[in-house]
Design a protein around this motif. Sequence first.
Motif, PDB file in Angstrom:
ATOM      1  N   ASN A   1      -4.230  31.008 -22.848  1.00 27.32           N
ATOM      2  CA  ASN A   1      -3.554  31.141 -24.148  1.00 27.32           C
ATOM      3  C   ASN A   1      -3.135  32.579 -24.435  1.00 27.32           C
ATOM      4  OD1 ASN A   1      -3.855  28.337 -24.917  1.00 27.32           O
ATOM      5  ND2 ASN A   1      -6.027  28.782 -25.283  1.00 27.32           N
ATOM      6  N   VAL A   2      -2.628  33.244 -23.410  1.00 27.50           N
ATOM      7  CA  VAL A   2      -2.156  34.624 -23.562  1.00 27.50           C
ATOM      8  C   VAL A   2      -0.703  34.603 -24.027  1.00 27.50           C
ATOM      9  CG1 VAL A   2      -1.678  36.799 -22.392  1.00 27.50           C
ATOM     10  CG2 VAL A   2      -3.720  35.482 -21.796  1.00 27.50           C
ATOM     11  N   GLU A   3      -0.436  35.279 -25.123  1.00 23.80           N
ATOM     12  CA  GLU A   3       0.940  35.425 -25.598  1.00 23.80           C
ATOM     13  C   GLU A   3       1.423  36.829 -25.269  1.00 23.80           C
ATOM     14  OE1 GLU A   3       1.912  34.280 -29.527  1.00 23.80           O
ATOM     15  OE2 GLU A   3       0.768  32.407 -29.459  1.00 23.80           O
ATOM     16  N   LEU A   4       2.461  36.911 -24.471  1.00 17.07           N
ATOM     17  CA  LEU A   4       2.996  38.214 -24.085  1.00 17.07           C
ATOM     18  C   LEU A   4       3.733  38.843 -25.265  1.00 17.07           C
ATOM     19  CD1 LEU A   4       4.367  37.338 -20.534  1.00 17.07           C
ATOM     20  CD2 LEU A   4       2.185  38.391 -21.131  1.00 17.07           C
ATOM     21  N   PRO A   5       3.642  40.161 -25.415  1.00 18.25           N
ATOM     22  CA  PRO A   5       4.286  40.830 -26.559  1.00 18.25           C
ATOM     23  C   PRO A   5       5.786  41.011 -26.333  1.00 18.25           C
ATOM     24  CG  PRO A   5       3.177  42.451 -25.181  1.00 18.25           C
ATOM     25  CD  PRO A   5       2.848  41.106 -24.588  1.00 18.25           C
ATOM     26  N   ILE A   6       6.478  39.886 -26.279  1.00 20.57           N
ATOM     27  CA  ILE A   6       7.923  39.926 -26.037  1.00 20.57           C
ATOM     28  C   ILE A   6       8.644  40.143 -27.359  1.00 20.57           C
ATOM     29  CG2 ILE A   6       9.910  38.595 -25.225  1.00 20.57           C
ATOM     30  CD1 ILE A   6       7.938  37.130 -23.361  1.00 20.57           C
ATOM     31  N   GLU A   7       9.483  41.137 -27.396  1.00 13.89           N
ATOM     32  CA  GLU A   7      10.196  41.474 -28.632  1.00 13.89           C
ATOM     33  C   GLU A   7      11.163  40.359 -28.995  1.00 13.89           C
ATOM     34  OE1 GLU A   7      12.978  45.034 -30.508  1.00 13.89           O
ATOM     35  OE2 GLU A   7      11.878  45.362 -28.641  1.00 13.89           O
ATOM     36  N   GLN A   8      11.094  39.919 -30.222  1.00 16.44           N
ATOM     37  CA  GLN A   8      11.948  38.836 -30.700  1.00 16.44           C
ATOM     38  C   GLN A   8      12.994  39.389 -31.664  1.00 16.44           C
ATOM     39  OE1 GLN A   8      11.559  35.708 -29.610  1.00 16.44           O
ATOM     40  NE2 GLN A   8       9.680  36.092 -28.469  1.00 16.44           N
ATOM     41  N   GLY A   9      14.028  38.603 -31.886  1.00 13.74           N
ATOM     42  CA  GLY A   9      15.006  38.925 -32.922  1.00 13.74           C
ATOM     43  C   GLY A   9      16.107  39.862 -32.479  1.00 13.74           C
ATOM     44  N   ILE A  10      17.063  40.037 -33.370  1.00 16.10           N
ATOM     45  CA  ILE A  10      18.198  40.935 -33.122  1.00 16.10           C
ATOM     46  C   ILE A  10      18.266  41.960 -34.243  1.00 16.10           C
ATOM     47  CG2 ILE A  10      19.482  39.141 -31.883  1.00 16.10           C
ATOM     48  CD1 ILE A  10      21.225  38.804 -34.407  1.00 16.10           C
ATOM     49  N   ASP A  11      19.033  43.006 -34.015  1.00 15.82           N
ATOM     50  CA  ASP A  11      19.120  44.079 -35.009  1.00 15.82           C
ATOM     51  C   ASP A  11      19.985  43.685 -36.201  1.00 15.82           C
ATOM     52  OD1 ASP A  11      17.545  45.878 -33.490  1.00 15.82           O
ATOM     53  OD2 ASP A  11      19.278  46.369 -32.251  1.00 15.82           O
ATOM     54  N   CYS A  12      21.118  43.033 -35.917  1.00 15.18           N
ATOM     55  CA  CYS A  12      22.074  42.787 -37.006  1.00 15.18           C
ATOM     56  C   CYS A  12      22.872  41.514 -36.760  1.00 15.18           C
ATOM     57  CB  CYS A  12      23.027  43.972 -37.139  1.00 15.18           C
ATOM     58  SG  CYS A  12      24.183  43.831 -38.527  1.00 15.18           S
ATOM     59  N   TYR A  13      23.051  40.738 -37.813  1.00 15.92           N
ATOM     60  CA  TYR A  13      23.955  39.587 -37.767  1.00 15.92           C
ATOM     61  C   TYR A  13      25.095  39.871 -38.727  1.00 15.92           C
ATOM     62  CZ  TYR A  13      25.560  34.769 -37.468  1.00 15.92           C
ATOM     63  OH  TYR A  13      26.318  33.647 -37.228  1.00 15.92           O
ATOM     64  N   LEU A  14      26.328  39.704 -38.256  1.00 15.45           N
ATOM     65  CA  LEU A  14      27.516  39.952 -39.072  1.00 15.45           C
ATOM     66  C   LEU A  14      27.986  38.647 -39.697  1.00 15.45           C
ATOM     67  CD1 LEU A  14      29.586  42.364 -36.769  1.00 15.45           C
ATOM     68  CD2 LEU A  14      28.142  42.951 -38.720  1.00 15.45           C
ATOM     69  N   VAL A  15      27.958  38.588 -41.011  1.00 15.91           N
ATOM     70  CA  VAL A  15      28.487  37.445 -41.760  1.00 15.91           C
ATOM     71  C   VAL A  15      29.868  37.824 -42.273  1.00 15.91           C
ATOM     72  CG1 VAL A  15      28.232  36.031 -43.837  1.00 15.91           C
ATOM     73  CG2 VAL A  15      26.233  36.545 -42.415  1.00 15.91           C
ATOM     74  N   SER A  16      30.849  36.997 -41.969  1.00  9.64           N
ATOM     75  CA  SER A  16      32.213  37.300 -42.406  1.00  9.64           C
ATOM     76  C   SER A  16      32.761  36.197 -43.296  1.00  9.64           C
ATOM     77  CB  SER A  16      33.125  37.505 -41.190  1.00  9.64           C
ATOM     78  OG  SER A  16      33.098  36.383 -40.337  1.00  9.64           O
TER      79      SER A  16
END
Length: 423
Positions: free
Chosen positions: A321-336
């Motif tokens: 049950n090891v969870e690797l510290p993988i970075e999730q998410g993005i910096d910015c989402y552009l809504v137009s």
Amino acid sequence: MSIQIPRGTQDLLPGTTEIWQYIEKTARDLCSRYQYKEIRTPIFEHTELFLRGVGDTTDIVQKEMYTFKDRGDRDLTLRPEGTAAVVRSYIENKMFGLPNQPVKLYYIGPMFRYERPQAGRFRQFVQFGIEALGSKDPAIDAEVLALAMGLYKELGLKKLKLVINSLGDKESRTAHRNALVDHFKPRIGEFCSDCQNRLEKNPLRILDCKKDRDHELMKTAPSILEYLNEESRTYFEKVQKYLTDIGIEFVVDPTLVRGLDYYNHTAFEIMSEAEGFGAITTLCGGGRYNGLAEEIGGPETPGIGFALSIERLIAALQAENVELPIEQGIDCYLVSLGDAAKDYSVKLAYDLRNAGFTVEKDYNDRKVKAQFKSADRLEAKFVAVLGDDELANGKINVKNMASGEQVEYELTSFVAEFKKLYA
């Protein structure tokens, strides 16, 4: 009828490949600290390389290789393991003449064996392995073991068991071989056909038989440790001393043999002791192979290495049950909002990406609410909202998704201002 993936292979999809990338990066970083350099060899080689290098009495050569003839009627084989190819390259490229010795190499890549697919075992699988060529020092044996154990521990595994043995030098192995023949010969008819064929060719391989492993003669077979000459015994004691000095726990198992013919002196396996991992607990195996280079046409070159399956490593992580510290998410989402804003967001996304940020935008003309939902799914840290009115006024609104705070920026300086958010 749709075409499906071949049996014994797998697709690695987004969401899973990130795990592989993290493991591979960790392995590469660790190799850099130990000064092992990457080598990449062909996925297929001349079949003779594996016949001579791996050994024609092994299960790999006899039962598991993917071998074919090319249009020039040459026998080629998809590589079933990495060591023989690395040693072939070492010889062919005259790396034995390099000023820095030993030559320390690592590889990460697909291997191919035709065997029954099961949990953690595939017909195409990925191995990470290292090879140290050009040193007889038992300290390099300890270094190789330390690197293998170090990778597992850096990834968070704790329930590990290192098992080591000595297969001795040529003299020791010959004495042990003769003892094994004398031991098994009177009752060899009770063993499988593979073991019967191995009796004279390579009786050590009988000890590695899966079918007859519970036969009473297996339990009373002569131990290689009883036949080690003084040089081999001293060598093995040194390896154990170095492992003790650096704090690596191990167990000596005189029944441990490796499945490839080229091993001598130090042999080892790393096993998972995690509950529910499965009947096959081996994660990693390796050892010393002095003599392999000469077998495939090179100069006398001592060597040692190991290989591990990335698939089995991942299975061990799951078992613990090891969870690797993988970075999730993005910096910015552009809504137009609006055609003009949508057109402008193409260049804005490009500028942000060029500035080093991870960015996504809408490509399906979704409404604002749907775009925000998309930003949530992607775990965007910030959402930048640009409508036709904001574009006309040279403005853009940015929302911090964690705090909910919103700030308006000048569009012309937005990329520079966005950098400050990460300063």
